[in-house]
Design a protein around this motif. Structure first.
Motif, PDB file in Angstrom:
ATOM      1  N   ARG A 193      -5.109  26.330 -34.296  1.00  0.00           N
ATOM      2  CA  ARG A 193      -3.687  25.983 -34.262  1.00  0.00           C
ATOM      3  C   ARG A 193      -3.530  24.639 -34.963  1.00  0.00           C
ATOM      4  NH1 ARG A 193       0.455  28.583 -34.247  1.00  0.00           N
ATOM      5  NH2 ARG A 193       2.287  27.318 -34.074  1.00  0.00           N
ATOM      6  N   VAL A 206      -6.657  22.953 -36.331  1.00  0.00           N
ATOM      7  CA  VAL A 206      -7.734  22.577 -35.417  1.00  0.00           C
ATOM      8  C   VAL A 206      -8.235  23.841 -34.722  1.00  0.00           C
ATOM      9  CG1 VAL A 206      -8.347  21.236 -33.385  1.00  0.00           C
ATOM     10  CG2 VAL A 206      -6.704  20.329 -35.038  1.00  0.00           C
ATOM     11  N   GLN A 231      -0.990  35.493 -36.806  1.00  0.00           N
ATOM     12  CA  GLN A 231      -1.630  34.422 -37.557  1.00  0.00           C
ATOM     13  C   GLN A 231      -3.067  34.820 -37.861  1.00  0.00           C
ATOM     14  OE1 GLN A 231      -0.995  31.321 -34.411  1.00  0.00           O
ATOM     15  NE2 GLN A 231      -3.136  30.953 -34.809  1.00  0.00           N
ATOM     16  N   LYS A 264     -14.277  27.259 -25.681  1.00  0.00           N
ATOM     17  CA  LYS A 264     -13.623  26.115 -26.312  1.00  0.00           C
ATOM     18  C   LYS A 264     -14.460  25.646 -27.501  1.00  0.00           C
ATOM     19  CE  LYS A 264     -11.337  21.894 -24.656  1.00  0.00           C
ATOM     20  NZ  LYS A 264     -11.603  20.961 -25.697  1.00  0.00           N
ATOM     21  N   VAL A 299     -16.319  20.242 -31.048  1.00  0.00           N
ATOM     22  CA  VAL A 299     -15.923  19.398 -32.165  1.00  0.00           C
ATOM     23  C   VAL A 299     -17.148  19.172 -33.029  1.00  0.00           C
ATOM     24  CG1 VAL A 299     -15.046  17.166 -32.853  1.00  0.00           C
ATOM     25  CG2 VAL A 299     -14.146  18.294 -30.823  1.00  0.00           C
ATOM     26  N   THR A 300     -17.089  19.643 -34.253  1.00  0.00           N
ATOM     27  CA  THR A 300     -18.250  19.514 -35.120  1.00  0.00           C
ATOM     28  C   THR A 300     -18.000  18.402 -36.115  1.00  0.00           C
ATOM     29  OG1 THR A 300     -17.267  21.266 -36.396  1.00  0.00           O
ATOM     30  CG2 THR A 300     -19.086  21.867 -34.941  1.00  0.00           C
ATOM     31  N   VAL A 301     -18.958  17.526 -36.240  1.00  0.00           N
ATOM     32  CA  VAL A 301     -18.826  16.425 -37.186  1.00  0.00           C
ATOM     33  C   VAL A 301     -19.706  16.724 -38.393  1.00  0.00           C
ATOM     34  CG1 VAL A 301     -19.095  13.956 -37.524  1.00  0.00           C
ATOM     35  CG2 VAL A 301     -18.416  14.848 -35.295  1.00  0.00           C
ATOM     36  N   ASP A 358     -14.699  22.661 -47.621  1.00  0.00           N
ATOM     37  CA  ASP A 358     -13.590  21.717 -47.498  1.00  0.00           C
ATOM     38  C   ASP A 358     -13.865  20.705 -46.408  1.00  0.00           C
ATOM     39  OD1 ASP A 358     -11.998  22.469 -49.540  1.00  0.00           O
ATOM     40  OD2 ASP A 358     -10.990  24.042 -48.409  1.00  0.00           O
ATOM     41  N   GLU A 359     -15.105  20.281 -46.329  1.00  0.00           N
ATOM     42  CA  GLU A 359     -15.579  19.465 -45.229  1.00  0.00           C
ATOM     43  C   GLU A 359     -14.660  18.280 -44.931  1.00  0.00           C
ATOM     44  OE1 GLU A 359     -18.711  16.114 -44.425  1.00  0.00           O
ATOM     45  OE2 GLU A 359     -19.147  17.398 -46.123  1.00  0.00           O
ATOM     46  N   ALA A 360     -14.173  17.668 -45.962  1.00  0.00           N
ATOM     47  CA  ALA A 360     -13.377  16.459 -45.779  1.00  0.00           C
ATOM     48  C   ALA A 360     -12.148  16.701 -44.920  1.00  0.00           C
ATOM     49  CB  ALA A 360     -12.954  15.907 -47.129  1.00  0.00           C
ATOM     50  N   PHE A 361     -11.741  17.966 -44.783  1.00  0.00           N
ATOM     51  CA  PHE A 361     -10.533  18.234 -44.006  1.00  0.00           C
ATOM     52  C   PHE A 361     -10.840  18.791 -42.633  1.00  0.00           C
ATOM     53  CE2 PHE A 361      -8.915  19.064 -48.412  1.00  0.00           C
ATOM     54  CZ  PHE A 361      -8.298  17.848 -48.501  1.00  0.00           C
ATOM     55  N   ALA A 362     -12.092  19.093 -42.368  1.00  0.00           N
ATOM     56  CA  ALA A 362     -12.391  19.885 -41.179  1.00  0.00           C
ATOM     57  C   ALA A 362     -12.043  19.134 -39.894  1.00  0.00           C
ATOM     58  CB  ALA A 362     -13.851  20.285 -41.163  1.00  0.00           C
ATOM     59  N   ASN A 406     -13.939  20.956 -54.319  1.00  0.00           N
ATOM     60  CA  ASN A 406     -14.429  20.360 -53.078  1.00  0.00           C
ATOM     61  C   ASN A 406     -13.919  18.928 -53.003  1.00  0.00           C
ATOM     62  OD1 ASN A 406     -16.243  18.478 -51.669  1.00  0.00           O
ATOM     63  ND2 ASN A 406     -17.273  20.359 -51.059  1.00  0.00           N
ATOM     64  N   PRO A 407     -13.257  18.586 -51.905  1.00  0.00           N
ATOM     65  CA  PRO A 407     -12.639  17.254 -51.820  1.00  0.00           C
ATOM     66  C   PRO A 407     -13.624  16.123 -52.111  1.00  0.00           C
ATOM     67  CG  PRO A 407     -11.996  18.589 -49.951  1.00  0.00           C
ATOM     68  CD  PRO A 407     -13.004  19.398 -50.704  1.00  0.00           C
ATOM     69  N   HIS A 452      -7.795  23.162 -51.131  1.00  0.00           N
ATOM     70  CA  HIS A 452      -6.827  22.171 -50.677  1.00  0.00           C
ATOM     71  C   HIS A 452      -6.483  21.155 -51.750  1.00  0.00           C
ATOM     72  CE1 HIS A 452      -7.982  23.743 -46.733  1.00  0.00           C
ATOM     73  NE2 HIS A 452      -6.799  23.326 -46.353  1.00  0.00           N
ATOM     74  N   ARG A 512      -5.070  13.205 -45.674  1.00  0.00           N
ATOM     75  CA  ARG A 512      -5.481  14.417 -44.963  1.00  0.00           C
ATOM     76  C   ARG A 512      -6.730  14.168 -44.131  1.00  0.00           C
ATOM     77  NH1 ARG A 512      -3.800  19.682 -46.197  1.00  0.00           N
ATOM     78  NH2 ARG A 512      -5.371  20.373 -44.718  1.00  0.00           N
ATOM     79  N   ARG A 513      -7.661  13.449 -44.714  1.00  0.00           N
ATOM     80  CA  ARG A 513      -8.915  13.177 -44.017  1.00  0.00           C
ATOM     81  C   ARG A 513      -8.632  12.350 -42.764  1.00  0.00           C
ATOM     82  NH1 ARG A 513     -13.420  10.860 -47.816  1.00  0.00           N
ATOM     83  NH2 ARG A 513     -13.434  12.958 -48.637  1.00  0.00           N
ATOM     84  N   ALA A 518      -7.098  14.443 -40.145  1.00  0.00           N
ATOM     85  CA  ALA A 518      -8.113  15.330 -39.570  1.00  0.00           C
ATOM     86  C   ALA A 518      -8.989  14.554 -38.588  1.00  0.00           C
ATOM     87  CB  ALA A 518      -8.962  15.945 -40.675  1.00  0.00           C
ATOM     88  N   ARG A 560      -9.358  15.181 -34.610  1.00  0.00           N
ATOM     89  CA  ARG A 560     -10.680  15.394 -34.030  1.00  0.00           C
ATOM     90  C   ARG A 560     -10.883  14.451 -32.838  1.00  0.00           C
ATOM     91  NH1 ARG A 560     -15.351  15.032 -38.336  1.00  0.00           N
ATOM     92  NH2 ARG A 560     -14.329  16.846 -39.217  1.00  0.00           N
ATOM     93  N   LEU A 594      -9.111  15.540 -29.759  1.00  0.00           N
ATOM     94  CA  LEU A 594      -9.762  16.665 -29.095  1.00  0.00           C
ATOM     95  C   LEU A 594     -10.996  16.222 -28.318  1.00  0.00           C
ATOM     96  CD1 LEU A 594      -9.714  19.753 -31.432  1.00  0.00           C
ATOM     97  CD2 LEU A 594      -8.584  19.405 -29.253  1.00  0.00           C
ATOM     98  N   ARG A 617       3.035  31.879 -38.357  1.00  0.00           N
ATOM     99  CA  ARG A 617       1.668  31.702 -37.851  1.00  0.00           C
ATOM    100  C   ARG A 617       1.462  30.353 -37.167  1.00  0.00           C
ATOM    101  NH1 ARG A 617      -0.746  30.787 -43.770  1.00  0.00           N
ATOM    102  NH2 ARG A 617      -0.651  28.541 -43.734  1.00  0.00           N
TER     103      ARG A 617
END
Lengths: 206, 243, 218
Positions: free
Chosen positions: A12, A15, A52, A191, A194-196, A202-206, B8-9, B85, B231-232, B235, B239, B242, C218
């Motif tokens: 959602r 995230v 979705q 649940k 949270v992965t770092v 697209d890691e930079a946005f994860a 890739n960003p 992205h 964006r980073r 994000a 994180r 959470l 969505r």
């Protein structure tokens, strides 16, 4: 005819909330989803309903076999109870409006406009819609909100009747519906961690 | 190694960081050389006098106003098809730059039109089309700002960009149909036919155009980098909430 | 599909449905413009085609945000999206319903307002013809704009900003038909171009609008 969910991950707002959700639902069975607020019950149900996209994993169900009922009932205030229900029956190409009203105890209200219904009556009308979709898999998000004890029992009876006819129900709820035969799935263990630095593309946005 | 790896960003940030100073330097050189040459070292036109020198701003910005939209369209398509992205953010980054070029083209056009046509504004098809283009840019930017979820915004603006492109072209021809106009035809692409532009003007103009193209690339790279950082950051904040 | 059309029409005609507001707005435009411009018949005759088309366009714009926003708020759109009707069909039917309650009545009353604005005699036929050919495009383009902004609270102003530039070609060709018709000139070229835009918009925009709705749900 079976609903199979395999290692599903849902998100959602970008995230990921739940991951690795797997279960199967056979005809005649019901599954109650439990979990604290915000764990992702609604998101999971919306994903199952196809509203979705899933982040990962698979949902397999026969096409057009699901129907979804959520907090908003999709009622039109200026239409009567019967018109509201008749519309959804016509959309799904099935009849049974009278029967659905009888089973949700709405016959006395049939000519009343939805605007003049109480919150509980609206809810009953929203749930009566399930009966006129003709679809076997009910995906329900907190269906008993604003229902009184008698109505909850009435609705539990309707769900039981649906299961007896080979239907299936997936219900996210905090209230005990009295469906003792239903299995319970606690979502808390799914649940998403949270992965770092997951290292994805697209890691930079994860 | 495929071209898509730069989507890739992280790769994009690394590459753009290396390229940026060079692009910046080249932009400065081209713009300074082109504009100084154009403004001070070209003869006055025998009919238009020194007002003609505004072409060194007007023509390149008008070209880039359209090219920026085309670039947004391509970036939007890449986003819709390949879900990169960086592509969506580049489209977002390009829009205000494109709008600015459109505004420069309109303002310089008005400044030029006043002495030449005796009016600041005429409902000439070319001018009108640029005004409509500015409206398209405004709508696109407004939609980006109105939608909170970044992926939703990227999808919606990409669809708007595609539909908008079709309607922008339709508008261009509709406007042509509606009024024949005062504006001369574009001459820059007719070079070689019979030298519609004197070489004394042509060379600095090309340098200016190159400068504007580089300026566009420079600004879009910088703004895309900013968007990626934003964006980073969001994000990371999500994180943290959470965890 | 028929059920959806009938429901939308019923909702529009029942109390609070907003039917007639667009017509009243159109009438107001036709009254206010002469008050602002002055009563000279020659001036009014000259601007009548443009005023009538701009008025029709703005009247159409007024009710656009209702196409999807109400169904979005009460959850109907979620349920329609999971129903057997494809979302593209939902968009097309809803745009058609919008046209029936705005575009069609506007087309029918436009000649009356043409009298108020002193539209020259030969223009009436072409006024009706151009509105009949052009207003479906206004509804379907509007439905696309409404689909883009359906998730945005108070998206009405944004909707106008998105939709009005898209209306430009329709407006230009529509008003051109009336202008030429009123002057007794050949109208077939702008009329065909107008109809072409309508046909293209009807064919393609429901897909774009359905895609936008899916994104917004969505």
């Amino acid at each position: 005819m079976e609903l199979v969910v395999d290692k599903l991950a849902v998100a959602r707002g970008g995230v990921t909330l739940l991951e690795g959700v797997s279960f199967a639902l056979a005809p005649g069975r019901a599954l109650i989803l439990r979990g604290p607020n915000g764990v992702g019950k609604t998101t999971l149900l919306r994903t199952l309903a196809g509203l979705q996209p899933a982040v990962a994993g698979r949902v397999s169900a026969p096409p057009e076999s699901l129907t979804y009922a959520a907090h908003a009932d999709g009622l039109k205030a200026v239409l009567t109870v019967e018109e509201n229900l008749g519309f959804w029956a016509a959309i799904h190409g099935v009849g049974g409006v009278g029967d659905a009203m009888a089973r949700m105890n709405l016959l006395d209200l049939r000519d009343r406009r939805a605007a003049n219904l109480s919150a509980g009556q609206k809810r009953r009308l929203g749930l009566a819609r399930l009966l006129v979709t003709g679809r076997p898999i009910w995906v329900l998000d907190e269906p008993t909100v604003s229902l009184d004890v008698a109505s909850v029992a009435l609705f539990a009876g309707v769900v039981r009747g649906h299961l007896a006819q080979g239907g299936m129900a997936l219900i996210a709820t905090h209230i005990d519906l009295g469906l003792d035969e239903a299995a319970v799935l606690d979502l808390a263990p799914f649940k998403a961690r949270v992965t770092v630095g997951s290292g994805g593309f697209d890691e930079a946005f994860a | 190694m495929s071209l898509w790896e730069y989507a890739n960003p992280k790769k994009f940030m690394q590459l753009s960081a290396g390229v940026l100073p060079w692009v910046g330097g080249l932009t400065a050189v081209c713009l300074i050389v082109g504009l100084v040459w154009g403004f001070f070292l070209t003869p006055d036109d025998f009919r238009q006098g020194s007002t003609v020198k505004i072409i060194f701003l007007h023509v390149p910005s008008a070209m880039m106003a359209i090219n920026a939209w085309v670039m947004m369209l391509v970036a939007s398509l890449i986003w819709l098809i390949r879900r990169h992205h960086v592509s969506a953010l580049a489209a977002k980054a390009a829009a205000p730059v494109g709008l600015t070029f459109t505004a420069i083209a309109l303002v310089t056009g008005a400044l030029w039109g006043q002495p030449m046509w005796g009016t600041w504004w005429a409902w000439d098809p070319r001018l009108t089309a640029f005004l409509i283009l500015a409206l398209f840019y405004l709508g696109y930017i407004a939609l980006w700002q109105a939608v909170e979820d970044p992926d939703t915004a990227a999808d919606l603006t990409a669809v708007l960009c595609m539909v908008g492109s079709v309607f922008a072209v339709l508008s261009r021809y509709a406007v042509k149909f509606w009024n024949q106009g005062l504006h001369q035809d574009s001459t820059i692409l007719k070079v070689g036919e019979k030298d519609p532009i004197a070489p004394a003007f042509y060379v600095p103009l090309v340098v200016c155009i190159a400068g504007f193209v580089l300026l566009f690339v420079l600004l879009v790279l910088m703004r895309t980098r900013t968007e990626i950082r934003a964006r980073r950051l969001s994000a990371l904040l999500a994180r943290e909430r959470l965890a | 599909m028929r059920a959806l059309l009938l429901r939308d029409l019923r909702l529009a005609f029942r109390a609070g449905g907003g039917f007639g507001l667009g017509l009243a707005f159109f009438l107001l435009v036709a009254v206010l413009v002469p008050l602002g411009v002055g009563p000279e018949p020659a001036t009014l005759a000259k601007i009548a085609p443009g005023i009538l088309w701009v008025g029709a366009l703005l009247a159409c714009l007024l009710s656009l945000d209702r196409i999807f926003a109400l169904d979005f708020e009460d959850g109907s759109l979620d349920l329609l999206a999971t129903s057997p009707i494809p979302l593209e069909g939902v968009v097309a039917v809803k745009a058609f319903a919008h046209w029936l309650v705005t575009g069609l009545p506007l087309t029918l009353v436009a000649p009356v307002l043409g009298v108020l604005l002193n539209l020259p005699g030969p223009g009436y036929l072409w006024l009706v013809a151009s509105l009949a050919a052009g207003t479906p495009a206004l509804s379907v383009i509007g439905a696309f704009g409404a689909a883009l902004t359906v998730g945005i609270k108070r998206g009405g102003l944004l909707l106008s900003l998105l939709v009005l530039p898209l209306y430009v070609p329709t407006l230009i060709f529509g008003a051109e038909v009336v202008k030429r018709g009123a002057a007794g000139a050949e109208v077939s070229v702008p009329l065909l171009l107008l109809a072409g835009i309508t046909a293209g918009a009807l064919a393609l925009l429901p897909f774009a609008a359905a895609a936008a709705i899916r994104v917004n749900l969505r």
